[in-house]
Design a protein around this motif. Structure first.
Motif, PDB file in Angstrom:
ATOM      1  N   ALA A   1      64.031  55.428  27.699  1.00  0.00           N
ATOM      2  CA  ALA A   1      63.032  54.354  27.560  1.00  0.00           C
ATOM      3  C   ALA A   1      62.560  53.818  28.915  1.00  0.00           C
ATOM      4  O   ALA A   1      61.611  53.027  28.975  1.00  0.00           O
ATOM      5  CB  ALA A   1      63.609  53.214  26.728  1.00  0.00           C
ATOM      6  N   ARG A   2      63.237  54.226  29.975  1.00  0.00           N
ATOM      7  CA  ARG A   2      62.923  53.772  31.346  1.00  0.00           C
ATOM      8  C   ARG A   2      62.961  52.255  31.483  1.00  0.00           C
ATOM      9  O   ARG A   2      62.171  51.660  32.228  1.00  0.00           O
ATOM     10  CB  ARG A   2      61.553  54.310  31.801  1.00  0.00           C
ATOM     11  CG  ARG A   2      61.510  55.832  31.879  1.00  0.00           C
ATOM     12  CD  ARG A   2      60.184  56.368  32.370  1.00  0.00           C
ATOM     13  NE  ARG A   2      60.246  57.813  32.542  1.00  0.00           N
ATOM     14  CZ  ARG A   2      60.577  58.440  33.681  1.00  0.00           C
ATOM     15  NH1 ARG A   2      60.872  57.735  34.742  1.00  0.00           N
ATOM     16  NH2 ARG A   2      60.619  59.757  33.745  1.00  0.00           N
TER      17      ARG A   2
ATOM     18  N   ALA B   1      54.841  47.305  48.537  1.00  0.00           N
ATOM     19  CA  ALA B   1      55.336  48.660  48.796  1.00  0.00           C
ATOM     20  C   ALA B   1      56.493  48.996  47.858  1.00  0.00           C
ATOM     21  O   ALA B   1      56.586  50.117  47.337  1.00  0.00           O
ATOM     22  CB  ALA B   1      55.772  48.786  50.256  1.00  0.00           C
ATOM     23  N   ALA B   2      57.371  48.023  47.630  1.00  0.00           N
ATOM     24  CA  ALA B   2      58.494  48.237  46.707  1.00  0.00           C
ATOM     25  C   ALA B   2      57.983  48.456  45.285  1.00  0.00           C
ATOM     26  O   ALA B   2      58.476  49.328  44.557  1.00  0.00           O
ATOM     27  CB  ALA B   2      59.444  47.037  46.752  1.00  0.00           C
ATOM     28  N   HIS B   3      56.951  47.695  44.895  1.00  0.00           N
ATOM     29  CA  HIS B   3      56.394  47.840  43.540  1.00  0.00           C
ATOM     30  C   HIS B   3      55.749  49.212  43.367  1.00  0.00           C
ATOM     31  O   HIS B   3      55.897  49.850  42.313  1.00  0.00           O
ATOM     32  CB  HIS B   3      55.375  46.729  43.263  1.00  0.00           C
ATOM     33  CG  HIS B   3      54.712  46.875  41.933  1.00  0.00           C
ATOM     34  ND1 HIS B   3      53.424  47.360  41.791  1.00  0.00           N
ATOM     35  CD2 HIS B   3      55.163  46.637  40.680  1.00  0.00           C
ATOM     36  CE1 HIS B   3      53.119  47.405  40.507  1.00  0.00           C
ATOM     37  NE2 HIS B   3      54.152  46.968  39.816  1.00  0.00           N
ATOM     38  N   GLU B   4      55.043  49.668  44.383  1.00  0.00           N
ATOM     39  CA  GLU B   4      54.455  51.018  44.308  1.00  0.00           C
ATOM     40  C   GLU B   4      55.537  52.080  44.129  1.00  0.00           C
ATOM     41  O   GLU B   4      55.354  53.059  43.399  1.00  0.00           O
ATOM     42  CB  GLU B   4      53.639  51.323  45.569  1.00  0.00           C
ATOM     43  CG  GLU B   4      52.245  50.752  45.556  1.00  0.00           C
ATOM     44  CD  GLU B   4      51.325  51.454  46.574  1.00  0.00           C
ATOM     45  OE1 GLU B   4      51.650  52.575  47.009  1.00  0.00           O
ATOM     46  OE2 GLU B   4      50.291  50.855  46.915  1.00  0.00           O
TER      47      GLU B   4
ATOM     48  N   LEU C   1      58.145  55.878  40.275  1.00  0.00           N
ATOM     49  CA  LEU C   1      59.294  56.448  39.569  1.00  0.00           C
ATOM     50  C   LEU C   1      59.110  56.382  38.045  1.00  0.00           C
ATOM     51  O   LEU C   1      60.013  56.725  37.289  1.00  0.00           O
ATOM     52  CB  LEU C   1      60.578  55.705  39.969  1.00  0.00           C
ATOM     53  CG  LEU C   1      61.013  55.878  41.438  1.00  0.00           C
ATOM     54  CD1 LEU C   1      62.175  54.955  41.767  1.00  0.00           C
ATOM     55  CD2 LEU C   1      61.386  57.323  41.718  1.00  0.00           C
ATOM     56  N   GLY C   2      57.930  55.915  37.631  1.00  0.00           N
ATOM     57  CA  GLY C   2      57.631  55.865  36.203  1.00  0.00           C
ATOM     58  C   GLY C   2      58.241  54.682  35.478  1.00  0.00           C
ATOM     59  O   GLY C   2      58.420  54.706  34.265  1.00  0.00           O
ATOM     60  N   ILE C   3      58.540  53.633  36.244  1.00  0.00           N
ATOM     61  CA  ILE C   3      59.160  52.436  35.655  1.00  0.00           C
ATOM     62  C   ILE C   3      58.118  51.323  35.588  1.00  0.00           C
ATOM     63  O   ILE C   3      57.628  50.858  36.626  1.00  0.00           O
ATOM     64  CB  ILE C   3      60.369  51.987  36.500  1.00  0.00           C
ATOM     65  CG1 ILE C   3      61.430  53.103  36.523  1.00  0.00           C
ATOM     66  CG2 ILE C   3      60.965  50.681  35.961  1.00  0.00           C
ATOM     67  CD1 ILE C   3      62.439  52.975  37.644  1.00  0.00           C
ATOM     68  N   ALA C   4      57.758  50.927  34.373  1.00  0.00           N
ATOM     69  CA  ALA C   4      56.728  49.902  34.198  1.00  0.00           C
ATOM     70  C   ALA C   4      57.313  48.500  34.319  1.00  0.00           C
ATOM     71  O   ALA C   4      56.642  47.575  34.783  1.00  0.00           O
ATOM     72  CB  ALA C   4      56.057  50.060  32.837  1.00  0.00           C
ATOM     73  N   ARG C   5      58.587  48.334  33.888  1.00  0.00           N
ATOM     74  CA  ARG C   5      59.184  46.994  33.891  1.00  0.00           C
ATOM     75  C   ARG C   5      60.661  47.115  34.253  1.00  0.00           C
ATOM     76  O   ARG C   5      61.413  47.880  33.638  1.00  0.00           O
ATOM     77  CB  ARG C   5      59.041  46.351  32.509  1.00  0.00           C
ATOM     78  CG  ARG C   5      59.287  44.845  32.512  1.00  0.00           C
ATOM     79  CD  ARG C   5      58.928  44.250  31.160  1.00  0.00           C
ATOM     80  NE  ARG C   5      58.902  42.795  31.202  1.00  0.00           N
ATOM     81  CZ  ARG C   5      59.467  42.017  30.282  1.00  0.00           C
ATOM     82  NH1 ARG C   5      60.070  42.557  29.232  1.00  0.00           N
ATOM     83  NH2 ARG C   5      59.402  40.704  30.384  1.00  0.00           N
ATOM     84  N   LEU C   6      61.066  46.385  35.268  1.00  0.00           N
ATOM     85  CA  LEU C   6      62.460  46.390  35.698  1.00  0.00           C
ATOM     86  C   LEU C   6      63.319  45.568  34.745  1.00  0.00           C
ATOM     87  O   LEU C   6      62.903  44.492  34.289  1.00  0.00           O
ATOM     88  CB  LEU C   6      62.583  45.791  37.098  1.00  0.00           C
ATOM     89  CG  LEU C   6      61.987  46.593  38.262  1.00  0.00           C
ATOM     90  CD1 LEU C   6      61.853  45.718  39.499  1.00  0.00           C
ATOM     91  CD2 LEU C   6      62.844  47.828  38.557  1.00  0.00           C
TER      92      LEU C   6
ATOM     93  N   HIS D   1      53.060  40.760  40.787  1.00  0.00           N
ATOM     94  CA  HIS D   1      53.090  41.807  39.754  1.00  0.00           C
ATOM     95  C   HIS D   1      53.698  41.251  38.465  1.00  0.00           C
ATOM     96  O   HIS D   1      54.824  41.599  38.100  1.00  0.00           O
ATOM     97  CB  HIS D   1      53.862  43.030  40.268  1.00  0.00           C
ATOM     98  CG  HIS D   1      53.306  43.571  41.546  1.00  0.00           C
ATOM     99  ND1 HIS D   1      52.156  44.332  41.579  1.00  0.00           N
ATOM    100  CD2 HIS D   1      53.700  43.405  42.834  1.00  0.00           C
ATOM    101  CE1 HIS D   1      51.880  44.637  42.844  1.00  0.00           C
ATOM    102  NE2 HIS D   1      52.795  44.088  43.619  1.00  0.00           N
ATOM    103  N   PRO D   2      52.954  40.366  37.798  1.00  0.00           N
ATOM    104  CA  PRO D   2      53.474  39.749  36.578  1.00  0.00           C
ATOM    105  C   PRO D   2      53.771  40.794  35.504  1.00  0.00           C
ATOM    106  O   PRO D   2      53.156  41.865  35.476  1.00  0.00           O
ATOM    107  CB  PRO D   2      52.347  38.793  36.150  1.00  0.00           C
ATOM    108  CG  PRO D   2      51.146  39.200  36.929  1.00  0.00           C
ATOM    109  CD  PRO D   2      51.614  39.900  38.150  1.00  0.00           C
TER     110      PRO D   2
END
Length: 367
Positions: A38-39, A125-128, A133-138, A158-159
Motif C-alpha cells: 500500500a506504500r 528536495a526531501a519531498h521530491e 520513491l512512489g510514496i504519496a503520504r508518509l 506539502h499538505p
C-alpha cells in the motif's frame, strides 16, 4: 564495506525559495525495512546540520549510523513494521548537491556561487525524493534539530503528504541566542585566512576556523550540568600539557573540545556549513502566519504528533517545543508532549537513547 547511499535526481531546474536554481542536482538517502504494497508505512527522518543519511547500519554498509540504536527490528523505529528513509539535506556535502559540488555550467565547484539556501529548499528536495520513491503520504515525518525546522516546512508546503509527525529538540524559529552562536561560528570560518572567500582546497583548508566553529557548537549542544559532572575543574596531567605554549590547554574540558574539533575537521565542507547554518537562522514559521508563529503552525495538518524537548537544551529551549505542541494541537492534531530532564542538553536525542526510544517507540506503536 559497501555504500548504502542512493541518490534521487531533483527536478531540473530545481528552483530555490530565495531565487536561483540548480541544474542536475540530487539528494542522497538511505533506507531500512520494506515498503509495503500500500506504500503507506514509510517514515522519513530529516537530520540536524552535520549528519549524513547513514542513520543506522544496513546490509550494504554495516558501519554504525548516527542514530544506530534507534533503527532496526524491534527498535523504536521498528523496521519489521516500517520502511525508514533518511535523507541527507540539500546543501550538505554528505552526497547531496552542495557548495562543494561541481556546477555543470562552469565545471568548477559552486563554492559561493551556490544559490542562497533555505530550509524550505531542504524540505522541497526531501519531498521530491519521497515522491520519487512512489510514496504519496508518509506514515510519519521525523525531524531532529535543524531537521525539525525542515520538517515543519515540509508539512506546511506539502499538505496531505504526512499523517503523523515526531518533532525532536527543534524550534519554529531561531531565537537570538541560537542566531548569535551560529553567527560566531560562521565568523570564525570566514575570518580564517585559509577560507579565502570560499576558495580553499585540500592543501589549504580553514582548519582553525572550522575547529572554533565546532567547539562553539559542542559547548551549546551539551548543558552546564553535564560539563560540571564530566569535567569539573580537573586539570590535564603534566604529560598532556604543552608548557611551552603561551596560554595552552590546562583543563580536561579544553582537551575534550579539541579532540571533538579534530574529529570534525575535514569531515564537513566549510562552505556547506556556512550555507546550512544561515538557512537555520533564516527559518521562521511566522512567515506563514502573517508575522505570528502560532498562526503559521496552525496551517500544518497532521492527525497526531509527538513533540519531544529537553529541559537542559539551551540552543532550542523547551518553551520553543511547547510552542510547536500548542500550535499543532490548535490545528487539530492529537499531540503528545514529552519534556525530558536529560543532562546532555540539545544532544540528548543522540545520547539518551533509553528515554527517546521509550517516547518514540511508544508513539509509533500507537499509530
Amino acid at each position: 564495506m559497501g555504500d548504502a547511499r542512493r541518490y534521487h535526481p531533483l527536478s531540473s531546474p530545481f528552483r530555490m525559495k530565495r531565487g536561483g536554481e540548480l541544474l542536475g542536482a540530487r539528494v542522497a538517502y538511505e533506507t531500512w525495512g520494506t515498503l509495503n504494497a500500500a506504500r503507506d508505512n514509510a517514515i522519513l527522518i530529516l537530520t540536524g546540520l552535520s549528519p549524513s543519511a547513514h542513520a543506522a547500519a544496513n546490509t550494504q554498509d554495516p558501519s554504525p549510523g548516527w542514530w544506530e540504536a534507534m533503527i532496526g527490528p524491534g527498535r523504536a523505529f521498528d523496521t519489521d513494521r516500517f520502511h525508514v528513509i533518511c535523507v541527507n539535506s540539500l546543501g550538505s556535502d554528505k552526497g547531496s548537491t552542495c557548495p562543494a559540488s561541481i556546477d555543470p555550467a562552469t565545471g568548477e565547484p559552486y563554492r559561493l556561487t551556490f544559490p542562497e539556501l533555505s530550509l524550505e529548499d531542504v524540505a522541497n528536495a526531501a519531498h521530491e525524493t519521497v515522491s520519487g520513491l512512489g510514496i504519496a503520504r508518509l506514515a510519519c515525518l521525523v525531524g531532529c534539530s535543524m531537521g525539525g525546522m525542515s520538517a515543519l516546512a515540509y508539512m506546511l508546503l506539502h499538505p496531505d503528504t504526512v499523517r503523523t509527525h515526531i518533532s525532536v529538540d527543534t524550534a519554529p524559529q531561531a531565537q537570538p541566542f541560537a542566531i548569535a552562536i551560529r553567527s560566531l561560528q560562521r565568523e570564525a570560518i570566514r575570518l580564517d585566512p585559509r577560507w579565502n572567500g570560499g576558495h580553499y582546497d585540500d592543501d589549504v583548508w580553514p582548519e582553525h576556523g572550522m575547529s572554533i566553529a565546532r567547539k562553539l557548537g559542542v559547548i551549546t549542544y551539551r548543558s552546564a550540568m553535564e560539563w560540571n559532572g564530566r569535567f569539573a575543574r580537573i586539570r590535564l596531567d603534566a604529560d598532556e600539557r604543552d608548557d611551552n605554549a603561551p596560554f595552552g590547554f590546562e583543563f580536561q574540558v579544553e582537551s575534550y573540545l579539541e579532540a571533538h574539533a579534530r574529529r570534525f575537521n575535514r569531515q564537513f565542507d566549510p562552505n556547506s556549513y556556512l550555507y546550512l547554518s544561515r538557512a537555520s537562522d533564516w527559518f521562521d514559521m511566522a512567515e506563514y502566519g502573517d508575522g505570528d508563529v502560532m498562526r503559521g503552525l496552525q496551517r500544518i495538518q497532521v492527525t497526531r504528533a509527538l513533540v519531544i524537548g529537553v529541559s537542559t537544551d539551551i540552543l532550542f529551549p523547551l518553551e520553543q517545543q511547547e510552542t510547536i505542541a500548542r500550535g499543532l494541537e490548535a490545528a487539530g492534531a492529537a499531540v503528545d508532549f514529552v519534556a525530558l530532564d536529560s543532562p546532555q542538553g540539545h544532544d540528548a536525542f543522540l545520547v539518551d537513547i533509553e528515554n527517546y526510544s521509550k517516547a518514540i517507540g511508544g508513539f509509533l506503536a500507537s499509530i
